[in-house]
Motif scaffolding. Structure first.
Motif, short mmCIF file in Angstrom:
data_model
loop_
_atom_site.label_atom_id
_atom_site.label_comp_id
_atom_site.label_asym_id
_atom_site.label_seq_id
_atom_site.Cartn_x
_atom_site.Cartn_y
_atom_site.Cartn_z
N SER A 143 173.97 -26.58 37.38
CA SER A 143 174.64 -25.91 38.49
C SER A 143 176.08 -26.35 38.50
O SER A 143 176.40 -27.46 38.86
CB SER A 143 173.97 -26.28 39.81
OG SER A 143 174.63 -25.69 40.89
N PRO B 280 172.11 -20.32 47.14
CA PRO B 280 171.84 -21.65 46.59
C PRO B 280 172.05 -21.74 45.08
O PRO B 280 172.28 -22.83 44.55
CB PRO B 280 170.37 -21.90 46.96
CG PRO B 280 170.15 -21.07 48.17
CD PRO B 280 170.97 -19.83 47.98
N SER B 281 171.96 -20.60 44.37
CA SER B 281 172.15 -20.65 42.91
C SER B 281 173.60 -20.91 42.54
O SER B 281 173.89 -21.22 41.38
CB SER B 281 171.66 -19.34 42.26
OG SER B 281 172.46 -18.25 42.67
N SER C 16 176.00 -23.95 50.68
CA SER C 16 174.64 -24.34 50.31
C SER C 16 174.55 -24.91 48.91
O SER C 16 173.68 -25.73 48.62
CB SER C 16 173.71 -23.12 50.43
OG SER C 16 174.12 -22.09 49.54
N TYR C 17 175.44 -24.49 48.01
CA TYR C 17 175.36 -24.89 46.61
C TYR C 17 176.20 -26.13 46.32
O TYR C 17 176.20 -26.63 45.20
CB TYR C 17 175.86 -23.74 45.72
CG TYR C 17 177.18 -23.17 46.17
CD1 TYR C 17 178.38 -23.76 45.81
CD2 TYR C 17 177.21 -22.03 46.96
CE1 TYR C 17 179.59 -23.25 46.24
CE2 TYR C 17 178.41 -21.50 47.39
CZ TYR C 17 179.60 -22.12 47.03
OH TYR C 17 180.80 -21.60 47.46
N ASP D 206 173.14 -27.58 52.50
CA ASP D 206 171.80 -27.16 52.89
C ASP D 206 171.53 -25.79 52.28
O ASP D 206 172.22 -24.82 52.60
CB ASP D 206 171.71 -27.10 54.42
CG ASP D 206 170.33 -26.65 54.92
OD1 ASP D 206 169.47 -26.29 54.09
OD2 ASP D 206 170.13 -26.64 56.15
N GLN D 207 170.55 -25.69 51.39
CA GLN D 207 170.32 -24.43 50.69
C GLN D 207 169.90 -23.29 51.61
O GLN D 207 169.93 -22.13 51.22
CB GLN D 207 169.27 -24.62 49.59
CG GLN D 207 167.88 -24.94 50.10
CD GLN D 207 166.86 -24.97 48.96
OE1 GLN D 207 167.14 -24.55 47.84
NE2 GLN D 207 165.68 -25.47 49.25
N HIS D 208 169.53 -23.62 52.82
CA HIS D 208 169.14 -22.58 53.77
C HIS D 208 170.29 -22.13 54.66
O HIS D 208 170.12 -21.25 55.50
CB HIS D 208 167.98 -23.08 54.65
CG HIS D 208 166.77 -23.50 53.88
ND1 HIS D 208 166.01 -22.61 53.14
CD2 HIS D 208 166.20 -24.72 53.70
CE1 HIS D 208 165.01 -23.26 52.56
NE2 HIS D 208 165.11 -24.54 52.88
#
Length: 770
Positions: free
Chosen positions: A138, A578-579, A681-682, A687-689
């Motif tokens: 990532s 999130p990606s 988020s990434y 927080d990915q949410h």
């Protein structure tokens, strides 16, 4: 170390090479047909039963092992057989040798002794040990090496002519990537893209930039045709070295060192088995200039092994936002045009004919929604079907362009224009002759001159021209109804136009979006008074990197209607999921410019063409009920004209940059205030949410501050079409955690559009943050 095991007995045989990580499972297994005289490799196949366990992380290295291994077998059979040399004239032409259908491999039936097969297996094993430079993690969490840094070595650090004297030489690119030079070799059927550059070093740099944008190693080799300096193109990026052949074009090439070491072929060195020489190195250092210490996840430094630091974003190491402060500014001046010298000789079918009832003054929405896209408009792509239709432009046109927003797609910095006129015969002392007029055009920054504080150079693509004198097709495609109406009403003052009035919104790693207004233009041919009517908008999906130039597709003829807020016309922003940056998840947020401020809409990145999928902010929540033009549910209030909103990792918050309707030639900025840092988020600690774009609706904006005061145009009139070109400065760019920002705007000159000065100038400047 691994060992190659061979069986030369007649009948079916399995050749294998053991994994360096396992003594039990073969890493590479080759099934061949043996005979008393040797081994037939024509139908050899390769499998990798142990590769998934022994090669770390992504499938890219595995794919390379299999592809290169298969090639080495066939290459061995090919070169040791009765091969009759290829006739090769251009870096993008296919080999004329007989090939196995669908594989690109020679169809020879040569037999090789077991000793030669053992050599092939050793080569394949070397491939299996390629450093993991194809397996970017990532990328926002790793590294900070960026190919677009200004620390690129001077051209003098490499010889003016590399070949043949410096064949097999190892050098380090500006990004810290190690390459090995090759001379007079081409790699067929592997062209990623071709461009025009000024030097071999620039060509290598283009390869590094391509990989940076793809977030993985896709470009493994470059070929530079120095003899093409007066033609277009001269730099060829290659995705594979599977099919080397002698080139007749005096090509100078470079292969990523890890790939070159893994699959050296006889043509890749002057003397077989000679050790590579180190010519020069240039490492790239990325010192943090963040307000506080920067924070990135660990990354390895570039080394001679060819490993790469995954490009990344540098985040301020702070739990609170950092108020942006201006350090300095620098004016570059007006851009320079450099049109291409070729066009595609293409004769499309005749357009549709409209009945007299449709040729009336006034808006008729059916001309937009009731017709297919016109083949007479939009940029043509250079591909297998059109490359043979390339022909020289007889006339290098002079262009006068209005507007000038843009953005970054697939390694290129695009400038998108609205109304554009073409003229022939323009000189510094003579106004040219009118050729044609289109409602949009596109150019690419070919010199990246703003990196060193100079005016940019813009180049129009091969696919933009409609004939050999420099008439244009237009960038944004029109429908057949719109185009037929424009042709029929030519000279009477009425037309349909698709204008571009915002910066590009990135959609994924290779595609950008513009929500373009469809305009009905009614001009009084006597008084020249014009009335522009907004009739709704459409989506342009933009890709870049091809030889023909950037291409816009219009998948939806009309998205939003005339009586609705102008969603996206002022622009928007991409909220990555999130990606991470370049991914396909997350949302697209649109701005809706109405009296008093900006409304907001949103949609999933996979549903942009579905109007029913859009949601709208009503001041308290999201819902599917679209607000009216008199709504006051602003996410940003004020008399805003042109705007960009983006996340700044340096400041851990969002920044808005805009011009106002007051015509004062001034860029203003505000930043989003919060008690704590805003983290995507990434990003590290994110927080990915959490969709960080929602912060735009949860916090207050700072007071308005002056960002940059631009000079008025030569006519004294105010500037307009101002915007930020994000990612221009690579790791040093404000969007990547750096301090630098590129601005551009349109400045009216008051001159004749056919004059050398043009009616408008596209001007750039740099703003640096403390």
């Amino acid at each position: 170390m691994s060992h190659a095991n061979t069986q030369a007995a007649s009948g079916s045989a399995i050749l294998s090479t053991q994994s360096p990580f396992s003594s039990a499972t073969p890493l590479i297994q080759i099934d061949v047909q043996g005979s008393a005289n040797g081994t037939n490799l024509a139908n050899a196949t390769i499998t990798a039963p142990g590769a998934l366990q022994s090669i770390q992380s992504t499938p890219e290295p595995l794919a390379l092992v299999l592809q290169e291994g298969q090639h080495l077998l066939h290459k061995s059979a090919y070169t040791e057989g009765q091969h009759q040399g290829m006739h090769h004239h251009h870096p993008d032409k296919s080999s004329t040798a007989s090939q196995v259908a669908g594989t690109g491999l020679p169809s020879t039936d040569t037999h090789l002794p077991a000793t030669r097969i053992a050599h092939v297996l050793r080569q394949v094993q070397t491939v299996s040990n390629i450093p993991n430079d194809g397996a970017y993690q990532s990328w926002v969490n790793h590294g900070s090496s960026n190919p677009t840094s200004t620390s690129a070595p001077a051209e003098s650090s490499l010889p003016t002519s590399l070949c043949p004297g410096h064949n097999g030489t190892v050098f380090r690119s500006a990004s810290g990537i190690t390459y090995e030079t090759v001379c007079a070799i081409d790699y067929s059927n592997a062209l990623l893209r071709s461009t025009t550059v000024n030097s071999f070093s620039d060509c290598v740099r283009d390869c590094d930039i391509y990989n940076y944008n793809a977030h993985k190693v896709t470009c493994v080799a470059v070929l530079f045709a120095q003899s093409h300096a007066d033609r277009d193109p001269n730099c060829y990026l290659k995705s594979s070295i599977l099919h080397p052949s002698a080139a007749t074009d005096n090509l100078e090439g470079a292969i990523r060192y890890s790939v070159a070491q893994a699959a050296h072929l006889p043509l890749s060195r002057t003397t077989a088995g000679s050790s590579p020489r180190i010519l020069s190195t240039s490492t790239i250092s990325r010192s943090s200039s963040s307000p506080s210490q920067s924070s990135t996840s660990p990354s390895t430094s570039p080394s001679s092994s060819g490993t790469v630091s995954p490009p990344g974003v540098t985040y301020a190491n702070t739990n609170v936002i950092v108020a942006p402060k201006i350090s300095s500014t620098k004016l570059h001046g007006p851009s320079i045009n450099r049109p291409t010298s070729q066009y595609i000789q293409y004769d499309p079918a005749d357009g549709v004919s409209l009945s007299r009832s449709l040729l009336q003054v006034g808006v008729n929405g059916d001309l937009t929604t009731g017709y297919d896209i016109s083949p007479l408009t939009g940029v043509l792509e250079v591909n297998l079907y059109t490359q043979n239709a390339l022909a020289p432009l007889r006339n290098t046109p002079h262009l006068s362009r209005d507007g000038g927003r843009g953005g970054y797609i697939n390694g290129q910095h695009l400038f998108l224009f609205s109304d554009t006129g073409s003229y022939s015969g323009t000189t510094t002392s003579h106004n040219g002759n009118f050729l044609d007029f289109v409602s949009s055009s596109v150019a690419v920054d070919v010199g990246m001159n703003a990196l060193s504080g100079n005016p940019i150079t813009l180049q129009d693509g091969i696919g933009e021209w409609s004939d050999n004198v420099g008439r244009q097709r237009g960038f944004a495609p029109l429908t057949q109804g719109e185009e037929a109406y424009n042709i029929a009403m030519q000279g009477q003052g009425q037309r349909y136009a698709v204008w571009i009035e915002s910066s590009i919104i990135p959609l994924d790693a290779e595609t950008g979006l513009v929500y373009a207004p469809i305009i009905y233009d009614n001009v009084n041919v006597v008084t020249r008074a014009a009335v522009f009517t907004y009739t709704g908008n459409t989506i342009l999906r933009i890709t870049a990197g091809g030889r023909g130039g950037p291409v816009a597709q219009r998948p939806v003829r009309k998205l939003f209607d005339q009586d609705q807020p102008e969603w996206g016309v002022a622009g928007g922003l991409r909220s990555w999921g999130p990606s991470g940056i370049g991914g396909t998840d997350g949302r697209v947020y649109l701005f809706g410019a109405v009296s008093g401020g900006m409304l907001m809409a949103r949609v999933g990145a996979d549903s942009i063409e579905n109007r029913d999928a859009y949601e709208y902010w009503n001041g308290g929540s999201w819902n599917t009920i679209m607000p009216h033009n008199d709504s006051k549910a602003f996410f940003l209030e004020g008399p805003i004209m042109d705007i960009d909103v983006f996340y700044s990792p340096r400041h851990m918050t969002f920044i808005a940059v805009y011009l106002t309707i007051y015509a004062d030639s001034t860029f203003y900025y505000r930043y989003l205030q919060s008690n704590s840092s805003i983290i995507p988020s990434y990003a590290p600690g994110g927080d990915q949410h959490y969709d960080c774009a929602e912060a735009l609706l949860q916090h207050q904006w700072s007071d308005e501050q002056v960002l940059y005061k631009a000079k008025t145009g030569l006519s004294g009139a105010f500037i307009y079409s101002g915007g930020v070109h994000l990612r221009y400065f690579g790791a040093d760019d404000i969007s990547n955690g750096g301090s630098r920002m590129l601005l551009s705007w349109t400045a009216p000159t008051g001159k004749d559009p056919a004059s050398a000065t043009s009616e408008y100038q596209i001007v750039t400047a740099e703003v640096d943050f403390a």
